[in-house]
Write a protein that holds these residues in place. Structure first.
Motif, short mmCIF file in Angstrom:
data_model
loop_
_atom_site.label_atom_id
_atom_site.label_comp_id
_atom_site.label_asym_id
_atom_site.label_seq_id
_atom_site.Cartn_x
_atom_site.Cartn_y
_atom_site.Cartn_z
N PRO A 285 0.74 -1.26 0.03
CA PRO A 285 -0.07 -0.12 -0.02
C PRO A 285 0.77 1.42 -0.30
CG PRO A 285 0.00 -1.31 2.28
CD PRO A 285 0.52 -2.04 1.20
N GLU A 286 2.03 1.20 0.38
CA GLU A 286 2.87 2.39 0.48
C GLU A 286 3.19 3.02 -1.06
OE1 GLU A 286 3.44 0.23 4.03
OE2 GLU A 286 3.92 -0.28 2.07
N ASN A 288 1.02 2.59 -3.37
CA ASN A 288 -0.25 3.37 -3.56
C ASN A 288 -0.73 4.54 -2.98
OD1 ASN A 288 -2.58 3.11 -5.59
ND2 ASN A 288 -3.98 2.49 -3.73
N GLY A 289 0.29 4.80 -1.81
CA GLY A 289 -0.02 6.11 -1.21
C GLY A 289 0.92 7.12 -1.67
N TYR A 298 -3.03 6.61 2.72
CA TYR A 298 -3.03 5.39 1.85
C TYR A 298 -4.48 5.31 1.40
CZ TYR A 298 0.71 3.80 5.11
OH TYR A 298 1.87 3.93 5.57
N HIS A 299 -4.58 4.69 0.09
CA HIS A 299 -5.76 4.58 -0.60
C HIS A 299 -6.08 3.01 -0.87
CE1 HIS A 299 -3.73 8.13 -2.65
NE2 HIS A 299 -4.91 8.54 -2.47
N ASN A 300 -7.35 3.07 -0.46
CA ASN A 300 -7.93 1.68 -0.71
C ASN A 300 -8.73 1.13 -1.90
OD1 ASN A 300 -7.23 0.78 2.00
ND2 ASN A 300 -9.29 1.97 2.98
N THR A 355 -3.57 7.14 -8.44
CA THR A 355 -2.91 6.59 -7.36
C THR A 355 -1.54 6.22 -7.82
OG1 THR A 355 -4.10 4.49 -6.96
CG2 THR A 355 -4.86 6.37 -6.14
#
Length: 440
Positions: A285-286, A288-289, A298-300, A355
């Motif tokens: 996730p990093e 994508n953040g 952070y993006h879900n 993202t």
């Protein structure tokens, strides 16, 4: 009716009127494209809201504010078909040239006059105005008093090609410029140099200008500023790997026809990499953040930007919620964006919210490159051309179609271990595309 510069986004206050498709005085139809508007992010076409006669108030190349009136349309008349209009003008040209030939022939039948009078007729014998134009007797205007007299067809050709009529030698009756003279000037123009970049005195010679200076377009300025911002404000680093494309190519070849028959769209390699990136972003996730001040956001979800080169500059439309899409929807989204870019219909909203970005330099033949981050994103994947190379598989040297890939990342948020593992995960998924379908 006033034609105004439309609002294209809250952050956009001005734009450049890049190009007019019509000329002042033209009759236009409703919904017919009028001009191209260029902002620092997108280019778009503005169409006519009503049919009528166009009056242009602002020339191409001017910077205009949002809401400014750049033209007016006066509802009136019907548009003459282009073919009919061209035929009328060509007929007028032929008639005019024949009239000039008759006048020249009659002049030759006259009694001989002293040389001085032949070369320089008295002012009383030189006709001008509408009568002279109709008979083809009007003298050519050169120098400071005006441009040469051109027939409608020749004038249209000169305008279309952006030529300077004063630099073209006329071979027609009375020194008039014919279509053949214009075509000859175009053929003799220096190769590889646009006509508008060649000084009038050099047209027709093999000597291009030493340099050409042009103002940067708003999009080019924006691209330059963002790339410089990424270099200055991030700790950007790039890691590389290579991918064996054998199985992806085999899978694509096997199902290419069936895929197109069912979805009415071709299966490309970009959808493989988008699906692989989505899976890798969910694991790391990093990447994508992004950093916002002293926080990490952070993006879900995975909004994947796909870099597309255009004549006016690089744009990155965003495939929203790529994690919810299959191969067909991804390919369709890319194709739709390409069509919008070609037709200057790309909107500001199409470029926002990404993202992670994928850039495919392979379509231009790039073997290896270091992509620059698309701020504020923390990662960008660079694809390159597929090339057969010798590789070692099970202790044997074999030839495989290989692609180098590069991941540039912001080292402030992404550590080297995560970056390398992220790229390795993409390699594993593309080399084993069945895992993308099974989501394992």
């Amino acid at each position: 009716m006033d034609i105004k510069i439309p609002t294209v986004g809250e952050s956009v206050q001005e734009a450049v009127l890049a190009e007019w498709f019509k000329q002042d005085g033209d009759v236009v139809e409703k919904d017919e494209p009028l001009f191209v508007l260029e902002t620092d992010k997108v280019t778009l076409e503005v169409t006519a809201e009503v049919a009528g006669t166009l009056t242009i108030l602002v020339a191409a190349g001017e910077t205009v504010a949002v809401g400014a009136v750049v033209a007016r349309i006066e509802p009136s008349g019907k548009k003459q078909p282009a073919e009919k209009k061209a035929a009328v003008e060509d007929a007028a040209t032929e008639k005019e040239e024949k009239s000039a030939e008759k006048e020249d022939s009659a002049e030759e039948d006259k009694k001989e006059q002293p040389p001085e009078e032949k070369e320089k007729p008295s002012a009383a014998k030189v006709k001008s105005g509408p009568e002279a134009k109709e008979k083809g007797e009007a003298p050519e205007k050169k120098g400071g008093e005006g441009a040469p007299i051109l027939s409608p067809a020749v004038r249209r050709l000169v305008a279309e090609k952006g030529l300077d009529a004063t630099s073209i030698a006329g071979t027609g009756p009375g020194g008039r410029i014919t279509k053949g003279d214009v075509l000859l000037a175009l053929e003799q123009a220096p190769a590889g140099v646009p006509d508008e970049c060649v000084p009038p005195a050099e047209l027709g010679k093999d000597q291009p200008p030493a340099e050409v200076r042009k103002a940067m377009s708003p999009i080019r300025k924006r691209i330059a500023a963002r790339l410089l911002e990424a270099k200055q404000n991030t700790a950007m680093l790039t890691t590389f790997n290579d991918i064996d494309m054998s199985r992806a190519m085999a899978l694509r070849a096997e199902y290419k026809e069936a895929f197109k028959e069912k979805h009415d769209i071709s299966l490309g390699f970009m959808s493989f990499f988008v699906k692989a990136s989505v899976a890798a972003l969910q694991e790391f996730p990093e990447v994508n953040g992004f950093i916002d001040g002293s926080d990490i956001v952070y993006h879900n979800y995975q909004h994947i930007g796909v870099a597309v080169g255009t004549p006016r500059g690089l744009v990155v439309p965003v495939i929203r919620h790529a994690e919810r899409m299959g191969f067909a929807r991804i390919e369709k989204a890319i194709l739709d964006y390409v069509a919008k870019i070609k037709e200057n219909r790309l909107e500001l909203a199409d470029l926002e919210g990404g993202t992670f970005t994928i850039s495919n330099g392979g379509v231009y033949g790039s073997m290896l490159s270091t992509p620059i981050l698309n701020m504020p994103q923390s990662g960008i994947l660079g694809m390159h051309r597929i090339e057969k190379r010798p590789v070692v598989v099970d202790d044997e040297i074999v030839i495989r179609p290989m692609m180098y890939v590069a991941l540039s990342y912001d080292h402030r948020i992404v550590d080297g271990r995560e970056a390398v593992t992220f790229l390795k995960r993409i390699k594993e998924l593309v080399e084993n595309p069945e895992r993308l379908l099974l989501e394992v």
